[in-house]
Design an enzyme around this catalytic site. Structure first.
Site, mmCIF file in Angstrom:
data_model
loop_
_atom_site.group_PDB
_atom_site.id
_atom_site.type_symbol
_atom_site.label_atom_id
_atom_site.label_comp_id
_atom_site.label_asym_id
_atom_site.label_seq_id
_atom_site.Cartn_x
_atom_site.Cartn_y
_atom_site.Cartn_z
ATOM 1 N N THR A 555 0.839 -1.310 -0.110
ATOM 2 C CA THR A 555 -0.045 0.002 0.103
ATOM 3 C C THR A 555 0.792 1.138 0.125
ATOM 4 O O THR A 555 2.089 1.015 -0.023
ATOM 5 C CB THR A 555 -0.978 0.164 1.277
ATOM 6 O OG1 THR A 555 -0.212 0.327 2.434
ATOM 7 C CG2 THR A 555 -1.538 -1.489 1.603
ATOM 8 N N LYS A 579 6.817 3.558 1.106
ATOM 9 C CA LYS A 579 8.034 4.418 1.487
ATOM 10 C C LYS A 579 7.759 5.249 2.789
ATOM 11 O O LYS A 579 8.678 6.036 3.285
ATOM 12 C CB LYS A 579 8.325 5.474 0.210
ATOM 13 C CG LYS A 579 9.037 4.573 -0.860
ATOM 14 C CD LYS A 579 9.300 5.632 -2.079
ATOM 15 C CE LYS A 579 7.892 5.815 -2.932
ATOM 16 N NZ LYS A 579 7.291 4.696 -3.295
ATOM 17 N N GLU A 606 13.421 -3.097 -0.236
ATOM 18 C CA GLU A 606 14.165 -2.766 -1.601
ATOM 19 C C GLU A 606 13.304 -2.095 -2.591
ATOM 20 O O GLU A 606 13.737 -1.094 -3.093
ATOM 21 C CB GLU A 606 14.490 -4.095 -2.127
ATOM 22 C CG GLU A 606 15.478 -4.154 -3.652
ATOM 23 C CD GLU A 606 16.766 -3.353 -3.360
ATOM 24 O OE1 GLU A 606 17.025 -2.406 -3.640
ATOM 25 O OE2 GLU A 606 17.598 -4.154 -2.695
ATOM 26 N N VAL A 609 12.821 2.131 -3.401
ATOM 27 C CA VAL A 609 13.653 2.797 -4.431
ATOM 28 C C VAL A 609 14.100 2.130 -5.645
ATOM 29 O O VAL A 609 14.555 0.922 -5.370
ATOM 30 C CB VAL A 609 14.978 3.263 -3.646
ATOM 31 C CG1 VAL A 609 15.649 4.129 -4.806
ATOM 32 C CG2 VAL A 609 14.820 4.099 -2.646
ATOM 33 N N ALA A 611 11.892 0.203 -7.505
ATOM 34 C CA ALA A 611 11.035 -0.986 -7.605
ATOM 35 C C ALA A 611 11.826 -2.054 -7.794
ATOM 36 O O ALA A 611 12.392 -2.398 -6.669
ATOM 37 C CB ALA A 611 10.164 -0.734 -9.234
ATOM 38 N N LEU A 613 14.779 -2.932 -8.972
ATOM 39 C CA LEU A 613 16.210 -2.839 -9.073
ATOM 40 C C LEU A 613 16.842 -2.907 -7.977
ATOM 41 O O LEU A 613 16.675 -2.612 -6.870
ATOM 42 C CB LEU A 613 16.614 -1.234 -9.659
ATOM 43 C CG LEU A 613 16.172 -1.002 -10.989
ATOM 44 C CD1 LEU A 613 16.380 0.530 -11.449
ATOM 45 C CD2 LEU A 613 16.771 -1.865 -11.994
ATOM 46 N N GLY A 664 -0.348 2.512 -14.813
ATOM 47 C CA GLY A 664 0.030 2.099 -13.498
ATOM 48 C C GLY A 664 1.415 2.630 -13.011
ATOM 49 O O GLY A 664 1.830 2.201 -12.161
ATOM 50 N N ASP A 678 7.577 12.145 -3.708
ATOM 51 C CA ASP A 678 7.832 10.563 -3.706
ATOM 52 C C ASP A 678 9.435 10.485 -3.777
ATOM 53 O O ASP A 678 9.959 9.578 -3.519
ATOM 54 C CB ASP A 678 6.886 10.019 -4.946
ATOM 55 C CG ASP A 678 7.177 8.648 -4.785
ATOM 56 O OD1 ASP A 678 6.986 7.878 -3.890
ATOM 57 O OD2 ASP A 678 7.549 7.887 -5.728
ATOM 58 N N LYS A 682 12.724 8.767 -1.553
ATOM 59 C CA LYS A 682 13.494 7.937 -2.190
ATOM 60 C C LYS A 682 15.019 8.312 -1.805
ATOM 61 O O LYS A 682 15.604 7.470 -1.257
ATOM 62 C CB LYS A 682 13.168 7.437 -3.615
ATOM 63 C CG LYS A 682 11.908 6.699 -3.894
ATOM 64 C CD LYS A 682 11.606 6.694 -5.520
ATOM 65 C CE LYS A 682 10.153 6.168 -5.861
ATOM 66 N NZ LYS A 682 10.104 6.191 -7.191
ATOM 67 N N GLY A 797 6.108 0.466 -12.575
ATOM 68 C CA GLY A 797 5.312 -0.707 -13.181
ATOM 69 C C GLY A 797 4.887 -1.843 -12.164
ATOM 70 O O GLY A 797 5.984 -2.048 -11.167
#
Length: 815
Positions: A555, A579, A606, A609, A611, A613, A664, A678, A682, A797
């Site tokens: 969420t 986050k 993880e 920041v 997604a 990666l 999305g 946002d 990060k 995504g």
């Protein structure tokens, strides 16, 4: 000769008794048999209840007697042909009348002595054995009945009488030397004293009756027929993966039965152990199943541990004080006190300093024990040489058992490490000199978790079960569940990780299934679930107390992020793409990390920041290996990168933002992305993970949205404002073209300062060719000075974010 014993569930009703008769008739073709039977299922409990009610002047005992009578008459009518029922029904009624007379006496006197209780409880086996013996005669004429009270003689310790083996063995051998019956049926559990008073051998005593007969007659085998396929590696009602044990030694069986393996009554083994008579535990309802073979030989298949068992309702009593050090007889006095009160000691451990001694007893004995011990040591307590005994209730003893454990190093460490990783607190430890058993006292609420964790470690090829509690099943959540479903078999076979989803919740509904939610139909289960309630969700997770529990937050909700502390304190791991927690006040961030270490509960984020990666993991590894981060430059918003890569003369800013939402890439509220908050979160997380202390307010946010756009109250108003201020965005685009640059929303950190904002990126910059929804991060460190460490890839995504969450879950499984 063989001795067969059938338990209460095996003779629960006429249908089950027919199965018993089939087994007996089949075996009687080869061997002479003694068949020992328990009371019909639940009848002993009913007799005990009736006795208690009668002694309490509660006339409903008569209703219980009527229920007992009906239960036996129904069974007899179904088992015996109508033409032969008359005299047998009359006999049953006479026995019931006798029972009722005794209970009437208890009612009139208002009391129930131990002697009377034994007499009342004996009626269960007397009734069942009579019915079974008469039923057997219908198919095997050469069968007979013998009352166990005539052969088994005991002392007058009512409730759990001690057998006089010298007299019992003589009576038994004398009777059977002149008995020619192919099968003799006997009631279990009951006996009589030398002066012919009814006694009983303790709950579970039917096993003991059979063992006494087997030992006295040197039987070739003792078969215990029950409702399970033998002794299991753990209680199958608690540990679903428990397996039957094919072969086990007498000593191992004794240890397991002592620690609660209810398939075998602990004293059963002694009479047959002396004669080396094997015991075979079989399932009445699956007679072809292998069962468990108990003898002086154990086949372990290389595993030194044979089983895990436990005893519930334990109280730990500790006697300690300087007055015990070097003083002879303290232990003797303690155990004499308990012996005088007829209190059984189940567990003992003593510190080598002699400063304290700790014992485990049943909860029901705790109050008597505490008063007796304090009275016995009242002088030392008054002189402050010994403290009043410490009493801790509602505990449980768990035991790892195996004959060959003594030949393997590190088993204790492995056992306690396994429990420790799941934050199972150990109150006391004991290991016998034989090293056949390692016992630990734990909280009762942790027993399911402890047994499953140990079983997983010692008996399941190191397959680790992860129990997930997932909150948030939108676009990312759906992909996450889809990925788990797709990879479940692969993970189990290749990584030895068994991932189970125990709970799902969205903003409307939540659904729990402690046997795991079927991922083929999870949407239906959730739609039919109960109303979502965050507090109830927390309570249910805590109440289930499953091993390797992980709360998965998918969420962007601040209230959900505020629950992490609660989960970590419950030793529940947290995996999150939210986050808010890690970008909250620095003290809260540090507290969550501290709780993760303190309660051995992983806290992984993880996907906060980049997604999917591996950005945060890379930072952690840099810091852990001694490197130091000095500068960070990054494009950290896949949604903003998508927007500015597609914003041109042919696509208005409004339309591109709309499309980003459809695909999305943005949060449900796009202002979270477009405001820069946002991205600020990060970069803040990366700064903190790099070892720096910083608050969100310390980051300069160079906003590019007009204030009027930011002040809108809903998405409809916001998108209208983007149209209204279209010229503002066109102006930014024009300036970028004039400077032959591309627009990128950049986060950076250097010299203790951080900022986020829209920048014009020239052609020679690594960010210039960043396409689509990609993210990129440059780390300048002690080791990466001239050329920064670069991480680049899809940063938004549903699928990539879900894969990042999934990767964190797998990380926990691999620990």
């Amino acid at each position: 000769m063989k001795v067969l014993k059938f338990g209460g569930t095996s003779v629960a009703n006429a249908k089950n008794i027919k199965l018993v008769l089939d087994i007996v008739l089949n075996k009687a073709k080869k061997d002479k048999l003694i068949v020992v039977v328990s009371a019909l299922s639940k009848v002993t409990d009913l007799l005990q209840l009736a006795a208690s009610k009668a002694a309490s002047n509660d006339e409903t005992y008569k209703d219980i007697v009527a229920e007992i009578e009906k239960k036996h008459l129904d069974a007899l009518k179904e088992l015996i042909p109508v033409s032969e029922q008359s005299s047998l029904l009359s006999h049953i009624k006479r026995i019931i009348n006798h029972l009722e007379t005794i209970l009437d006496g208890c009612f009139l006197l208002g009391e129930l002595s131990a002697r009377t209780s034994d007499t009342i409880l004996s009626f269960g086996e007397l009734l069942s054995s009579y019915i079974i013996a008469e039923s057997l005669k219908q198919n095997l004429k050469n069968s007979s009945y013998k009352d166990s009270r005539e052969l088994i003689k005991t002392n007058n310790n009512y409730g759990k009488a001690a057998v006089n083996f010298e007299v019992t063995n003589l009576l038994t051998t004398t009777f059977f030397s002149s008995n020619d019956s192919q099968v003799v049926v006997m009631p279990g559990f009951i006996a009589s004293s030398l002066d012919e008073i009814n006694t009983t051998l303790g709950r579970g005593g039917s096993d003991y009756t059979a063992a006494i007969m087997a030992g006295a007659l040197n039987a070739t085998e003792l078969e215990i027929w029950t409702d399970v396929n033998g002794m299991f590696t753990a209680n199958p009602k608690i540990v679903k993966q428990a397996q039957p044990i094919a072969s086990i030694s007498y000593q191992e069986a004794m240890e397991l039965s002592h620690f609660g393996a209810k398939v075998l009554y602990p004293p059963t083994i002694q009479p047959v152990l002396r004669k080396n008579i094997p015991i075979h535990i079989k399932n009445t309802f699956e007679p072809e199943a292998e069962g468990t073979y108990i003898s002086d030989v154990s086949t372990s298949n290389g595993n030194p541990a044979r089983g895990i068992s436990h005893i519930d309702n334990i109280t730990l009593i500790t006697l300690e004080g300087p007055g015990m050090i070097g003083v002879s007889g303290s232990s003797k006095r303690l155990f004499e006190v308990l012996s005088n009160e007829s209190i059984n000691v189940i567990f003992i451990t003593q510190a080598s300093s002699e400063h304290s001694i700790c014992i485990g007893i049943l909860n029901s004995d705790a109050e008597v024990a505490e008063n007796a011990i304090n009275k016995a040591f009242e002088i030392e307590i008054a002189q402050n040489k010994i403290d009043p005994c410490i009493v801790e209730k509602n505990l449980c003893i768990i035991a790892l058992v195996g004959e060959n454990m003594k030949n393997h190093q590190g088993l204790s460490g492995r056992m306690f490490s396994t429990l420790g990783k799941n934050n199972v607190n150990i109150r006391a430890i004991a290991q016998g000199a034989s090293e056949r058993n390692i016992s630990a006292v734990i909280n009762e609420r942790d027993v399911k978790k402890a047994l499953n964790t140990l079983h997983e470690n010692f008996f399941e090829e190191n397959t680790k079960q992860l129990n997930l509690f997932v909150m948030g099943v939108g676009n990312v959540g759906e992909k996450f569940i889809e990925q788990i479903h797709q990879q479940k078999k692969f993970l189990k076979e290749n990584l030895k990780i068994n991932v189970r989803v125990i709970a799902l919740s969205n903003s409307r509904k939540m659904h729990f299934d402690d046997d795991a939610i079927d991922l083929d139909s999870w949407q239906t289960a959730l739609d039919n679930g109960e109303t979502a309630n965050k507090e109830l969700f927390l309570e249910k997770v805590a109440a289930l107390n499953l091993r390797n529990s992980i709360f998965v937050d998918i969420t962007a909700n601040a209230d959900v992020a505020a629950t992490y502390e609660h989960f970590l304190r419950q030793s529940v791991g947290v995996v999150t793409c939210n986050k808010i927690a890690c970008a909250s006040a620095y003290d809260n961030y540090k507290n969550l990390k501290k709780l993760s270490r303190q309660y051995n509960a992983p806290f992984l984020f993880e996907t906060n920041v980049g997604a999917g990666l591996p950005i945060i993991d890379t930072v952690k590894n840099l810091i852990a290996s001694g490197d130091k981060v000095h500068k960070i430059q990054a494009v950290l918003s896949g949604s903003l990168n998508f927007i500015f890569n597609n914003f041109d003369e042919n696509n208005s800013f409004h339309d591109v933002v709309k499309e980003a939402g459809v695909q999305g890439f943005t949060e449900p509220d796009p202002k979270i992305d477009l405001s820069g908050i946002d991205v600020a979160r990060k970069i803040l997380i990366l700064i903190r993970e790099s070892g720096y202390k910083m608050e969100i307010e310390d980051i300069e946010n160079q906003a590019f949205l007009p204030k009027e756009c930011m002040d809108t109250k809903n998405n409809e108003e916001f998108f209208k404002s983007l149209i209204t201020y279209n010229s503002h965005f066109e102006g930014i685009l024009a300036e970028a073209k004039q400077k032959d640059s591309r627009l990128k929303f950049v986060a950076q950190f250097e010299n203790g300062k951080a900022s986020v904002g829209l920048q014009f990126i020239p052609k020679d910059h690594p960010f210039y060719n960043l396409e689509g929804k990609d993210n990129i991060v440059l780390f300048f460190t002690d080791r990466y000075v001239d050329q920064p460490l670069l991480i680049k890839g899809a940063g938004a995504g549903a699928a990539v974010t879900a894969s990042g969450i999934f990767a964190d879950v797998i990380r926990i499984g691999n620990v």
